[in-house]
Write an enzyme that holds these catalytic residues in place. Structure first.
Site, PDB file in Angstrom:
ATOM      1  N   HIS A   1      43.025  66.092  20.207  1.00 31.27           N
ATOM      2  CA  HIS A   1      44.439  66.454  20.230  1.00 31.27           C
ATOM      3  C   HIS A   1      44.626  67.429  21.386  1.00 31.27           C
ATOM      4  CE1 HIS A   1      44.067  65.295  15.901  1.00 31.27           C
ATOM      5  NE2 HIS A   1      45.050  64.532  16.335  1.00 31.27           N
TER       6      HIS A   1
ATOM      7  N   ASP B   1      43.253  70.657  20.452  1.00 35.13           N
ATOM      8  CA  ASP B   1      41.792  70.762  20.316  1.00 35.13           C
ATOM      9  C   ASP B   1      41.219  71.213  21.663  1.00 35.13           C
ATOM     10  OD1 ASP B   1      41.587  69.679  17.650  1.00 35.13           O
ATOM     11  OD2 ASP B   1      41.782  67.656  18.471  1.00 35.13           O
TER      12      ASP B   1
END
Ligand code: XLS
Ligand code: MG
Length: 341
Positions: free
Chosen positions: A46, A49
């Site tokens: 993501h 992340d």
């Protein structure tokens, strides 16, 4: 040779809707060590992340941090398989992202997605995943379904226009967190692809559990996408019935269903164009921290065992059962093969 991926969120602390975390976090560097130790090459990311606290940072800071992560991956021989904007945690997407009833929130979702496209470029991948988490309703009257689909198409068009290299992989899911989602299956996904300005650059990512939650068979869903050349990634896992999204280890609930997924992938050359065998699995909350990644190891192992099962399957016997229309015989043939008898 298959290449495997998982997402950093697959190693987690065990919090669930009924209780808090029960294990200390692995930091990102520790997670990278797990990738290498278990022989995973691809990372599903993501945007946040890659850049934690992304909403608090400037564009320049975000790109700088992404560049640093990219260099670290290069050093370790790891690659970003996908990048997906995490559009479901912001206080600006409480009512959905692309389908929010508030025009300002829809605009935010598109801007955040464009920024994630830039991050994907920085990370060296053109696989841009959209899991449309909150694009749906708790009650049907809350949003207009026609407008909602049009908003999603419009958002995708803006992203396709924004970067001529990216391709969008929609990850359909029928429910959770919403009561009903607007793009619940791969059929919906592919129909949507053909409404965009560049259908060649829109495809699908199929997650096992999401198919089961839709009451469908994952191998048939994968076969559907493969027949359109639109299966660009998978999230293999397992799911026990029509319950909350469980993300169990691959093959853990239904071995035969797992076998059929591996079979449809293997027999249709999945992976030959660089597609990853992606996992999206949750570790059991009970697992001690130092062995809280066995679900990844086990899922990969099961995939490879099942590749063997596919390769050693007696297809001539299958052909004969089919010719005789003896599907009872075929049924036992499959079960005995899976049991090693
Ligand atoms: C949903 C996932 C989600 C996507 C990528 O199944 O866990 O994070 O895979 O956004
Ligand atoms: Mg997933």
């Amino acid at each position: 040779m298959y290449r495997f991926s998982f997402g950093p969120w697959n190693i987690h602390e065990g919090a669930d809707p009924f209780g808090p975390a029960v294990r200390q976090s692995y930091d990102f560097q520790q997670k990278l060590a797990v990738y290498r130790e278990l022989g995973f090459e691809g990372i599903q990311f993501h945007d946040d992340d890659i850049v934690p606290d992304i909403e608090q940072k400037s564009y320049a800071e975000i790109m700088k941090e992404a560049g640093a992560v990219r260099r670290r991956l290069d050093e370790l021989g790891l690659v970003a398989e996908i990048v997906a904007p995490r559009l479901w945690e912001s206080e600006r997407t409480i009512d959905g992202a692309f389908t929010s009833n508030d025009a300002k929130e829809r605009a935010y979702a598109i801007e955040r997605s464009k920024q994630a496209v830039d991050i994907a470029r920085e990370m060296g991948t053109n696989n841009f995943v959209l899991w449309l988490a909150r694009e749906g309703t708790y009650i049907r009257e809350a949003k207009n379904p026609v407008d909602s689909v049009n908003y999603i198409v419009d958002a995708m068009n803006q992203l396709l226009e924004y970067d001529s290299n990216i391709r969008i992989l929609i990850e359909p899911k029928p429910n959770e967190p919403m009561d009903h989602a607007y793009i619940p299956t791969i059929g919906h996904t592919l129909a949507l692809a053909y409404r965009t300005i560049d259908p060649k650059r829109v495809g699908g990512l199929i997650e096992t559990a999401h198919c089961i939650l839709a009451g469908l068979d994952p191998s048939d869903e994968m076969g559907y996408a493969l027949s359109f050349d639109k299966l660009w990634s998978v999230h293999l896992n397992d799911q026990n019935g029509l319950k909350y999204d469980q993300d169990k280890s691959f093959g853990s609930d239904n071995l035969r269903r797992a076998f059929n997924q591996v079979r449809v992938l293997e027999e249709n050359g999945y992976g030959k164009n660089g597609e990853f065998v992606g996992l999206d699995v949750k570790v059991m909350r009970t697992q001690p921290r130092d062995i809280s990644y066995k679900h990844l190891e086990n899922s990969k192992k099961m995939f490879l065992h099942l590749v063997d099962k596919v390769r050693t399957y007696d297809k001539e016997a299958e052909r004969q059962f089919i010719a005789a229309r003896d599907y009872e015989g075929l049924d036992l043939h499959v079960l005995e093969h899976l049991m090693g008898r």
